[in-house]
Every structure is written in C-alpha cells, then in structure tokens.
Scaffold this motif. Structure first.
Motif, PDB file in Angstrom:
ATOM      1  N   LYS A  33       0.791  -1.220   0.000  1.00  0.00           N
ATOM      2  CA  LYS A  33       0.000   0.000   0.000  1.00  0.00           C
ATOM      3  C   LYS A  33       0.829   1.278   0.000  1.00  0.00           C
ATOM      4  O   LYS A  33       0.313   2.339   0.261  1.00  0.00           O
ATOM      5  N   PHE A  36      -0.426   4.469  -2.519  1.00  0.00           N
ATOM      6  CA  PHE A  36      -1.516   5.339  -2.093  1.00  0.00           C
ATOM      7  C   PHE A  36      -1.088   6.214  -0.918  1.00  0.00           C
ATOM      8  O   PHE A  36      -1.277   7.412  -0.925  1.00  0.00           O
ATOM      9  N   ASP A  39       1.442   8.839  -2.011  1.00  0.00           N
ATOM     10  CA  ASP A  39       0.794   9.913  -2.781  1.00  0.00           C
ATOM     11  C   ASP A  39      -0.034  10.806  -1.866  1.00  0.00           C
ATOM     12  O   ASP A  39      -0.011  12.024  -1.976  1.00  0.00           O
ATOM     13  N   MET A  40      -0.779  10.154  -0.967  1.00  0.00           N
ATOM     14  CA  MET A  40      -1.672  10.902  -0.080  1.00  0.00           C
ATOM     15  C   MET A  40      -0.863  11.823   0.835  1.00  0.00           C
ATOM     16  O   MET A  40      -1.152  13.016   0.950  1.00  0.00           O
ATOM     17  N   VAL A  90     -13.772  -0.485   9.907  1.00  0.00           N
ATOM     18  CA  VAL A  90     -13.685   0.269   8.650  1.00  0.00           C
ATOM     19  C   VAL A  90     -14.355  -0.507   7.532  1.00  0.00           C
ATOM     20  O   VAL A  90     -15.155   0.024   6.769  1.00  0.00           O
TER      21      VAL A  90
ATOM     22  N   THR B   2     -10.839   8.482  13.515  1.00  0.00           N
ATOM     23  CA  THR B   2      -9.510   9.102  13.478  1.00  0.00           C
ATOM     24  C   THR B   2      -9.579  10.495  12.842  1.00  0.00           C
ATOM     25  O   THR B   2     -10.432  10.758  12.006  1.00  0.00           O
ATOM     26  N   VAL B   5      -7.166  13.206   7.086  1.00  0.00           N
ATOM     27  CA  VAL B   5      -6.261  13.958   6.211  1.00  0.00           C
ATOM     28  C   VAL B   5      -7.113  14.948   5.412  1.00  0.00           C
ATOM     29  O   VAL B   5      -8.169  14.582   4.893  1.00  0.00           O
ATOM     30  N   THR B   6      -6.658  16.176   5.326  1.00  0.00           N
ATOM     31  CA  THR B   6      -7.450  17.191   4.623  1.00  0.00           C
ATOM     32  C   THR B   6      -7.193  17.140   3.117  1.00  0.00           C
ATOM     33  O   THR B   6      -6.245  16.491   2.656  1.00  0.00           O
ATOM     34  N   GLN B  37      -9.660   2.003  -3.193  1.00  0.00           N
ATOM     35  CA  GLN B  37      -9.154   1.141  -2.118  1.00  0.00           C
ATOM     36  C   GLN B  37      -9.138   1.887  -0.789  1.00  0.00           C
ATOM     37  O   GLN B  37      -8.719   3.035  -0.731  1.00  0.00           O
ATOM     38  N   GLN B  39      -7.329   2.422   2.578  1.00  0.00           N
ATOM     39  CA  GLN B  39      -5.962   2.156   2.999  1.00  0.00           C
ATOM     40  C   GLN B  39      -5.662   2.627   4.406  1.00  0.00           C
ATOM     41  O   GLN B  39      -4.739   2.131   5.031  1.00  0.00           O
ATOM     42  N   SER B  40      -6.400   3.604   4.874  1.00  0.00           N
ATOM     43  CA  SER B  40      -6.043   4.172   6.168  1.00  0.00           C
ATOM     44  C   SER B  40      -7.279   4.723   6.856  1.00  0.00           C
ATOM     45  O   SER B  40      -8.145   5.308   6.206  1.00  0.00           O
ATOM     46  N   THR B  41      -7.328   4.550   8.167  1.00  0.00           N
ATOM     47  CA  THR B  41      -8.451   5.125   8.918  1.00  0.00           C
ATOM     48  C   THR B  41      -8.344   6.647   8.969  1.00  0.00           C
ATOM     49  O   THR B  41      -9.282   7.312   9.386  1.00  0.00           O
ATOM     50  N   CYS B  43      -8.154   8.354   6.349  1.00  0.00           N
ATOM     51  CA  CYS B  43      -8.709   8.830   5.077  1.00  0.00           C
ATOM     52  C   CYS B  43      -9.928   7.983   4.717  1.00  0.00           C
ATOM     53  O   CYS B  43      -9.876   7.138   3.835  1.00  0.00           O
ATOM     54  N   TRP B  44     -10.989   8.214   5.424  1.00  0.00           N
ATOM     55  CA  TRP B  44     -12.215   7.426   5.218  1.00  0.00           C
ATOM     56  C   TRP B  44     -12.792   7.629   3.827  1.00  0.00           C
ATOM     57  O   TRP B  44     -13.453   6.756   3.295  1.00  0.00           O
ATOM     58  N   ARG B  46     -11.134   7.844   1.175  1.00  0.00           N
ATOM     59  CA  ARG B  46     -10.299   7.017   0.306  1.00  0.00           C
ATOM     60  C   ARG B  46      -9.601   7.782  -0.811  1.00  0.00           C
ATOM     61  O   ARG B  46      -9.126   7.173  -1.770  1.00  0.00           O
ATOM     62  N   TYR B  47      -9.583   9.079  -0.745  1.00  0.00           N
ATOM     63  CA  TYR B  47      -8.841   9.855  -1.749  1.00  0.00           C
ATOM     64  C   TYR B  47      -8.430  11.176  -1.103  1.00  0.00           C
ATOM     65  O   TYR B  47      -8.985  11.586  -0.077  1.00  0.00           O
ATOM     66  N   VAL B  48      -7.449  11.815  -1.718  1.00  0.00           N
ATOM     67  CA  VAL B  48      -7.102  13.191  -1.343  1.00  0.00           C
ATOM     68  C   VAL B  48      -7.118  14.017  -2.624  1.00  0.00           C
ATOM     69  O   VAL B  48      -6.404  13.698  -3.587  1.00  0.00           O
ATOM     70  N   SER B  64      -5.271  11.865  -5.401  1.00  0.00           N
ATOM     71  CA  SER B  64      -4.411  10.756  -4.963  1.00  0.00           C
ATOM     72  C   SER B  64      -5.306   9.655  -4.423  1.00  0.00           C
ATOM     73  O   SER B  64      -5.951   9.831  -3.382  1.00  0.00           O
ATOM     74  N   ALA B  65      -5.354   8.562  -5.134  1.00  0.00           N
ATOM     75  CA  ALA B  65      -6.190   7.427  -4.723  1.00  0.00           C
ATOM     76  C   ALA B  65      -5.834   6.232  -5.599  1.00  0.00           C
ATOM     77  O   ALA B  65      -5.111   6.369  -6.591  1.00  0.00           O
TER      78      ALA B  65
END
Lengths: 203, 146
Positions: A33, A36, A39-40, A90, B2, B5-6, B37, B39-41, B43-44, B46-48, B64-65
């Motif tokens: 991962k 992603f 990038d994020m 989640v 959590t 991310v903004t 996808q 990937q992280s709590t 970033c609910w 799932r993209y930025v 970004s996703a």
C-alpha cells in the motif's frame, strides 16, 4: 545465570523475534500500500520528498521503533489487536457512497415552477463557460451524465419545467434552480443545476 | 473516528489544508462514487483531492487514490479529456481552511482547532466571498465559537 537474568534473556529473546515479525509485516504491508499512502501524504505535505525527511522516516524512526518494540514488545500485541478491530470496523462501514441525486422527502411545489421548457432550450442555455476551458462544452459540463439520465427518463405524458426555489436540502442556501418533470399535474422529480448562498453564510 | 487527512488547496501562492470535500459533493450529485481502495483510517473518503483557486474559480487539479483493481486514479480517469484541471462548477458551499498553529488537537474528523479559519463562500464553482475568523478570542473564553 540467576533467575532474573534468565527471565530477562527470555523476554528479550521473544522480543527480538517479535521485532523481526513486525519488521517483515511492515515491509510486506509497505509494498502493498505504499503508493496510495505515499501519494496521499505527499499531497498533504510536499516536504516529505526532501532527503532529510526521507532519512528520518526511512531510517531513524524505524531504527528507534525497532529498539522500542524490542523493549516493550507486549504492547505490540495489544496495539495489533486494537488495529485489527479497527480495520474490521472500517470494512463494515465502508459502504459505497451512492446517495440519491436529490434526497428523498424534499419536494418542489407547483408555485416554484417558472415556465415549461423544451430539451433543446435547456441544452442550449446550460453550456458552462470557463476561461481556462476546464469544463466540457456540453450541457451541464461535468454533470452532463446526470442530465442525460434525467432527459432520457422523460416520458411522453410528462413535461419539463424550469424551477427556482428559496428552499433547499442544503444548509446555508438562499436559492436553488434547475429543472423539474411534471406528471399528471404534479412535480414528479427534479434536477438542481445551481445554488445561491445566503448572505452572511459564514455566521 | 480518526482525525482525517485534509484536501490540499493552492490559493494565492500558498499550499493550504482544506477541510471541505467538493469531490464528494460531485460523487453525491452524480449518484455514484468509483470504488477506491481503503488504505487508512485517516482517510475514510479514500482519496485526497488537490485543488486550486484561480481567477476566483475552484479547480480540481489532482486526485491521490487507488482504484479497487490496484490502478492509480488520475484526473483524466474521473473526468475524461481533462488531465490538468477540472472546473468544480458543481460545488456550492463554504470552504474551510485552517490557518496558524493547532490550538486543540481532536482525534476525530476535522475537529481540531487552529488559531484562525479562512472561509471561502463558493457558488457554482466561483468564489463570491471570503472571511477570516480569529479563534483566539474563543480560545481565551474556553472553547466554543460556534
């Protein structure tokens, strides 16, 4: 070797094995991962690309973490259990966002219909202009697909109307406008194409 | 939940954090969100999204996703024919931009407090008003400025 030394050796030995497992899991997870996450995080903070930042993140922090885990490895088990419980939560809540185009329960009144219009007229008057040409030259721009669905839903016994309303499903909105379909004398459905914010919307 | 991310906003030569998600509004209006996808709590959604305000207009300049099949999301894949920027004409609302230092960290959503908040009122993708709120008065009074 006295008992205390033996227990310490066992504790640190198990801790070392736990460290190796954690490192392996981290490396595998990172491969899966990293794109992603990278990038994020880079999007949020471009300084992450700098050499010093990379050194800190790729070398200094993992090394410190390794020794920390070695010393307090039982905490890793607790954190792992908590992490897996969170991931399950989640997955359970990650439902694809597919809300209604217009929320159910919000209905237009006849008095909010301005005049009957034709599809050609709507398509001619809803081309969106942009000086940087960042919008397609088709009716409703990037929202064209929504209009196409709306247009194709029109039946022979239905009429298309322009509407403007001072009510809205959105907070802070003073007015909204768009197009409505009238069937058997009543508004059956509508598509909003624009909104005006309330004056003093910040307050 | 959590802290999230903004979004990223380029405005008047600065890169800022943006606690508003106009792309989610787009997905909601279109009635469909592509499957990204998780990937992280942190970033609910799932993209930025990366945004820019130019000529008082809000533009989406990047995402970004990762799609569920593992391929990277590009602007062109979401908005075919638009690789560099997309005019966010669908968005009407108030963009919230935290500024200054964090005065109170809250481990939930965008709930952390900052010294100042910059608000941009956007109508159909066009910035129509701005306001800077100084939160120091609210902090000295013990919290709420809502």
């Amino acid at each position: 070797m006295n008992d205390w030394q033996l227990y310490a050796a066992i504790y640190l030995g198990v801790g070392f094995v736990v460290c190796l497992v954690v490192v392996a899991a981290h490396l595998i997870g990172r491969q899966k991962k990293s794109k992603f996450v990278r990038d994020m995080m880079n999007a949020v903070n471009p300084k992450r690309e700098a050499f010093l930042y990379r050194m800190l993140e790729d070398l200094v922090v993992p090394t410190l973490a390794f020794f920390l885990v070695w010393l307090v490895w039982p905490v890793v088990f607790v954190l792992k259990i908590r992490d897996s419980l969170q991931k399950r939560a989640v997955a359970a809540q990650a439902v694809q966002a597919e809300p209604e185009a217009e929320p159910p329960g919000f209905a237009l009144n006849d008095s909010e219909l301005l005049r009957q219009v034709t599809v050609d007229e709507v398509e001619r008057t809803n081309l969106i202009q942009d000086p940087l040409e960042a919008v397609p030259n088709i009716p409703f721009g990037h929202c064209n697909a929504r209009w196409v669905l709306f247009r194709e839903s029109l039946q022979a016994n239905e009429t298309l109307w322009e509407f403007e309303s001072t009510r809205s499903e959105l907070a802070g909105v003073q007015a909204m406008w768009g197009y409505a379909v009238k069937r058997e004398g009543k508004v059956d459905r509508f598509m909003t194409s624009g909104w005006k914010l309330k004056i003093g919307v910040f307050e | 939940m959590t802290a999230q991310v903004t979004e990223v906003l380029h405005y008047k030569g600065e890169q800022l954090s943006m606690r508003t998600e106009p792309l989610s509004n787009y997905f909601a209006q279109m009635g469909h969100q592509p499957e990204f996808q998780a990937q992280s709590t942190a970033c609910w959604r799932r993209y930025v999204g990366k945004w820019e305000i130019l000529l008082d207009r809000l533009y989406l300049t990047g995402v970004s996703a990762t799609y569920a099949d593992g391929t990277a999301v590009t602007l062109d894949s979401l908005f075919p024919g638009f690789e560099e920027r997309v005019f966010a004409h669908w968005y009407t609302g108030v963009i919230s931009i935290p500024q200054g230092k964090v005065t109170q960290y809250v481990h939930m959503g965008y709930a952390s407090r900052y010294e100042r908040d910059l608000f941009l009122a956007v109508e159909n993708g066009i910035v129509v008003d701005t306001q800077l709120r100084d939160n120091s008065h609210a902090i000295s009074q013990g919290g709420s400025d809502e």
